[in-house]
Design an enzyme around this catalytic site. Structure first.
Site, short mmCIF file in Angstrom:
data_model
loop_
_atom_site.label_atom_id
_atom_site.label_comp_id
_atom_site.label_asym_id
_atom_site.label_seq_id
_atom_site.Cartn_x
_atom_site.Cartn_y
_atom_site.Cartn_z
N SER A 1 63.49 9.09 11.15
CA SER A 1 62.19 9.66 11.48
C SER A 1 62.35 11.17 11.50
CB SER A 1 61.71 9.15 12.84
OG SER A 1 60.37 9.50 13.08
N GLU B 1 62.47 0.98 9.85
CA GLU B 1 62.77 2.41 10.06
C GLU B 1 64.26 2.67 10.16
OE1 GLU B 1 62.57 5.72 13.59
OE2 GLU B 1 61.16 4.04 13.71
N ARG C 1 70.02 4.37 24.92
CA ARG C 1 68.62 4.18 25.25
C ARG C 1 68.45 2.87 26.03
NH1 ARG C 1 65.57 6.11 19.63
NH2 ARG C 1 66.49 8.20 19.62
N ARG D 1 68.16 -2.72 17.28
CA ARG D 1 67.66 -2.08 18.51
C ARG D 1 68.60 -2.42 19.66
NH1 ARG D 1 62.71 0.11 19.51
NH2 ARG D 1 61.86 -0.83 17.62
#
Length: 430
Positions: free
Chosen positions: A354, A351, A264, A279
């Site tokens: 999900s 998180e 990503r 991240r």
């Protein structure tokens, strides 16, 4: 993608849903385009009917030797063809504009999804486990970005040297822990009825459009010079395994799982979680995907959440489950639960999974249907679901921080010891 008929017949509900999602929606533009499209279709049908009638008339006249009369009708047919070409062009323009508009429109939230503006409005559903009180133990808890380098199992500097920032290298028992977590997660999911797949880490634009990463989120994707993309999640591949297929109801639900590297750009996350491995641009993830009927889709979502929770419970990591509000759910989702693991470095929950039910939103884009002859004629779109089971890097960070000991070592969770070749503690010699 939303059903154009549904949007046409429920424009006020769609407008309200988009407001609740903080999404841009121009109902007037949709209505104008839809009217233009339907008007063009009516004109096409009328012109085609006139042309068919004229063609029959030409045949009749030629059979009666009325050649001059037939030529006049032929001239009209040529004019009709010119008119048809222009009307068809107008219809195609309207079709493409409507498709582009619907491709950029998110899913309708389910009625059970709480209405809210952002993550601050996400209600907590439940908690499991109790975070350690390191102060009571006399331990000054360290963040995983400090523990990893001290234990010589995570190397951020070499990650930057080999690639750029937001990449990292795992060595020794760090690499072993990554592999252990992947195998442990896959074994847990396959034991609970998921079929394991091994899929490409590169996808084409059609595949990414099917799960709605394209066209909306192209800036978050790594693209090859050949026009292909590195996948941001195995959801892309697992959901599209049955693209343009019609399944039998007896096959449903289908439960799939896969490990893949994920990539990503994180174009919209500047300044967020820049330290550590929370991240990053490349990470490992074990994904869960389900195909279900509309009648069972939301029940399957609850089961998927339980499957993700099972991993955290086996690893004895404290977590909580929250229900995402309308302003925070993903583009394709109608209803989403997030699992957030306790991370001491944040003194809070972060998180780690999900899980979403996307209703028939992705299936309509990807052309995934099912048939159930005993209950209806023809075919209908399936419901698709996806969930992390789990994000491996975030799980590793949670283990390092929650299992750290006073001497700077990290205890290996009991469930992972067999996958670590019997190693019970990760020490500085790792």
């Amino acid at each position: 993608m939303l059903d154009i008929k549904f949007v046409r017949e429920n424009q006020e509900a769609v407008a309200e849903a988009m407001r609740n999602r903080n999404a841009t929606w121009d109902g007037s533009a949709f209505a104008e385009l839809d009217e233009e499209r339907r008007r063009a279709i009516q004109e096409e049908e009328a012109l085609q009917a006139e042309r068919n009638a004229a063609s029959k008339e030409i045949g009749r006249m030629m059979g009666q030797g009325l050649k001059e009369d037939a030529e006049a009708v032929k001239e009209r047919v040529r004019a009709i063809n010119d008119e048809l070409a222009e009307v068809s062009r107008r219809r195609e323009v309207a079709d493409n504009a409507l498709r582009d508009m619907l491709l950029a429109t998110p899913n309708m939230p389910d009625a059970a999804t709480p209405v809210g503006k952002d993550e601050n409005d996400n209600p907590e559903v439940r908690r499991w486990g109790t975070p350690r009180d390191f102060a009571a133990e006399g331990i000054e808890a360290k963040a995983h970005w400090d523990l990893g380098p001290e234990l010589d199992i995570i190397d951020f500097e070499r990650g930057v040297k080999l690639a750029e920032s937001r990449f990292y290298v795992l060595g020794g028992l760090g690499a072993r822990l990554e592999r252990a977590l992947i195998n442990f997660m896959l074994d847990q999911h396959t034991s609970r009825g998921y079929k394991e797949w091994w899929v490409p880490a590169i996808a084409n634009a059609t595949t990414l459009t099917g799960t709605a990463q394209l066209p909306k989120f192209e800036e978050d994707l790594f693209k090859t010079t050949g026009g292909l993309y590195l996948i941001p999640t195995a959801e892309v591949q697992l959901t599209n395994l049955h693209a343009q297929e019609t399944l039998d109801v007896s096959q449903l639900p289908l439960n799939y799982t896969a490990f893949t590297p994920c990539f990503r750009e994180e174009a919209g996350s500047a300044g967020r979680d820049t330290r550590g491995i929370i991240r990053v641009h490349q990470f490992s993830k074990v994904e869960m995907v389900k195909y279900a009927t509309p009648e069972t889709g939301f029940d399957e979502l609850e089961k998927m959440v339980a499957d993700a929770e099972n991993i955290l419970q086996k690893l004895e990591l404290p977590y909580r489950v929250i229900s995402l509000c309308t302003g925070d759910i993903g583009f394709s989702s109608a209803k989403t639960y997030d699992l957030e693991v306790w991370l001491p470095c944040y003194n809070g929950y972060k998180e780690i999974s999900s899980c979403s039910c996307c209703t028939d939103f992705q299936a309509r884009r990807a052309g995934i249907r099912y048939k159930d002859p005993e209950n209806f004629k023809g075919s209908r779109y399936v419901y698709t679901l996806n969930g992390s089971g789990l994000a491996v890097g975030r799980t590793m960070a949670a283990i390092l921080e929650n299992y750290q000991q006073a001497d700077g070592s990290v205890k290996v969770p009991d469930a992972l010891v067999p996958y670590m070749g019997g190693v019970t503690v990760i020490g500085p010699e790792a």
